[in-house]
Design a protein around this motif. Structure first.
Motif, PDB file in Angstrom:
ATOM      1  N   MET A   1       0.841  -1.196   0.000  1.00 14.02           N
ATOM      2  CA  MET A   1       0.000   0.000   0.000  1.00 14.02           C
ATOM      3  C   MET A   1       0.877   1.248   0.000  1.00 14.02           C
ATOM      4  N   PRO A   2       0.688   2.154  -0.950  1.00 13.33           N
ATOM      5  CA  PRO A   2       1.477   3.387  -0.961  1.00 13.33           C
ATOM      6  C   PRO A   2       1.324   4.152   0.351  1.00 13.33           C
ATOM      7  N   PRO A   3       2.411   4.720   0.882  1.00 11.53           N
ATOM      8  CA  PRO A   3       2.351   5.448   2.160  1.00 11.53           C
ATOM      9  C   PRO A   3       1.323   6.569   2.171  1.00 11.53           C
ATOM     10  N   ILE A   4       1.013   7.130   1.022  1.00 10.63           N
ATOM     11  CA  ILE A   4       0.060   8.237   0.961  1.00 10.63           C
ATOM     12  C   ILE A   4      -1.305   7.832   1.502  1.00 10.63           C
ATOM     13  N   GLY A  90     -14.848  16.851 -11.111  1.00 11.85           N
ATOM     14  CA  GLY A  90     -15.458  18.116 -10.725  1.00 11.85           C
ATOM     15  C   GLY A  90     -15.635  18.298  -9.234  1.00 11.85           C
ATOM     16  N   ARG A  91     -15.368  17.266  -8.428  1.00  9.79           N
ATOM     17  CA  ARG A  91     -15.552  17.385  -6.980  1.00  9.79           C
ATOM     18  C   ARG A  91     -14.311  17.942  -6.294  1.00  9.79           C
ATOM     19  N   THR A  92     -13.159  17.355  -6.608  1.00  7.89           N
ATOM     20  CA  THR A  92     -11.960  17.717  -5.854  1.00  7.89           C
ATOM     21  C   THR A  92     -11.525  19.175  -6.032  1.00  7.89           C
ATOM     22  N   THR A 101      -3.909  18.884  -2.698  1.00  6.82           N
ATOM     23  CA  THR A 101      -2.506  18.466  -2.713  1.00  6.82           C
ATOM     24  C   THR A 101      -2.376  16.983  -2.390  1.00  6.82           C
ATOM     25  N   LEU A 102      -3.155  16.510  -1.426  1.00  3.09           N
ATOM     26  CA  LEU A 102      -3.123  15.089  -1.087  1.00  3.09           C
ATOM     27  C   LEU A 102      -3.606  14.227  -2.249  1.00  3.09           C
ATOM     28  N   VAL A 103      -4.659  14.654  -2.916  1.00  5.75           N
ATOM     29  CA  VAL A 103      -5.164  13.906  -4.069  1.00  5.75           C
ATOM     30  C   VAL A 103      -4.114  13.898  -5.179  1.00  5.75           C
ATOM     31  N   ARG A 104      -3.460  15.038  -5.389  1.00  2.22           N
ATOM     32  CA  ARG A 104      -2.401  15.107  -6.410  1.00  2.22           C
ATOM     33  C   ARG A 104      -1.268  14.148  -6.068  1.00  2.22           C
ATOM     34  N   ARG A 105      -0.879  14.121  -4.794  1.00  2.00           N
ATOM     35  CA  ARG A 105       0.185  13.202  -4.376  1.00  2.00           C
ATOM     36  C   ARG A 105      -0.246  11.755  -4.532  1.00  2.00           C
ATOM     37  N   PRO A 141      -3.868  16.570 -14.391  1.00  2.00           N
ATOM     38  CA  PRO A 141      -3.494  16.657 -15.809  1.00  2.00           C
ATOM     39  C   PRO A 141      -2.957  15.340 -16.375  1.00  2.00           C
ATOM     40  N   VAL A 142      -3.777  14.680 -17.173  1.00  2.00           N
ATOM     41  CA  VAL A 142      -3.371  13.416 -17.794  1.00  2.00           C
ATOM     42  C   VAL A 142      -2.143  13.616 -18.669  1.00  2.00           C
ATOM     43  N   ALA A 143      -2.124  14.679 -19.452  1.00  3.03           N
ATOM     44  CA  ALA A 143      -1.015  14.908 -20.384  1.00  3.03           C
ATOM     45  C   ALA A 143       0.329  14.994 -19.661  1.00  3.03           C
ATOM     46  N   ASP A 144       0.350  15.585 -18.488  1.00  2.00           N
ATOM     47  CA  ASP A 144       1.604  15.708 -17.729  1.00  2.00           C
ATOM     48  C   ASP A 144       2.158  14.338 -17.356  1.00  2.00           C
ATOM     49  N   HIS A 145       1.261  13.441 -16.951  1.00  4.63           N
ATOM     50  CA  HIS A 145       1.707  12.102 -16.565  1.00  4.63           C
ATOM     51  C   HIS A 145       2.169  11.309 -17.786  1.00  4.63           C
TER      52      HIS A 145
END
Length: 214
Positions: A1-4, A90-92, A101-105, A141-145
């Protein structure tokens, strides 16, 4: 499980268990609202979350269950047909900056874990089409990944790339229609063929060349 995931539990613990839970009689006839309420959050099953229709809860109530939803999906070995995560879209963006920031991480860590191992051991998130959709649904951003992905010259990242080529060109496409143009445009780049060639992914390379004639 990722630490996040542990960080998600700690942060979203500020959102209490909803006072009034309703259990769908069709989705969870074996439980009452009281029984599910007595279940420790980290022990709730994906089926119990489905029975509560967590994706339909208001933002505060949903955020109480959000860490467990992610945790349970990471342990889910089969396809998830019970509910769609598309309603995350549209929620976050309306959440506080710390939560965004947590969701991004979370999304960043899932991508790092996915591309670092093949096959990945991330349950529901173990394939790139699913993670692409999830990234979009989290308003990230999907394109960034995809850009970061193409810069990797590792065997696991190439194997996942071969899987994506096979999936998009022969099986289907990510479930979220909005990301289709982004993925197809990205896959047309010569660097994709170069990565497949370097990794010896001959079958995927041949398919890529047929679908992207120069």
């Amino acid at each position: 499980m990722p630490p996040i995931v542990d960080e998600l539990y700690r942060y979203f613990a500020r959102y209490p268990l909803p006072a009034h839970l309703a259990v769908c009689e069709q989705c969870g006839p074996e439980w009452t609202a009281a029984e599910i309420s007595r279940t420790p959050l980290r022990e709730m099953s994906l089926l119990q979350l489905e029975a509560l229709h967590v994706m339909s809860l208001d933002d505060n109530d949903f955020r109480h269950f959000f860490p467990r939803l992610i945790d349970a999906l990471l342990s889910e070995l089969g396809p998830v047909f019970a509910f769609s995560l598309a309603s995350l879209r549209g929620r976050t963006p309306g959440w506080p900056d710390e939560e965004i920031t947590l969701v991004r991480r979370l999304v960043d860590d899932l991508w790092a874990e996915l591309l670092g191992e093949f096959p990945a051991q991330l349950g529901y998130f173990s394939d790139s089409p699913t993670l692409i959709d999830f990234t979009y649904w989290c308003d990230m951003p999907v394109a960034d990944h995809l850009q970061r992905w193409q810069q990797l010259e590792t065997r696991p990242s190439a194997e996942h790339l071969a899987d994506l080529v096979d999936y998009v060109y022969t099986i289907g496409e990510p479930a979220e229609p909005a990301v289709k143009p982004v993925i197809l445009e990205w896959l047309r780049q010569p660097v994709i063929g170069e990565r497949l060639l370097s990794a010896g992914c001959d079958g995927a390379l041949e398919l890529w060349m047929v679908c992207n004639p120069s």
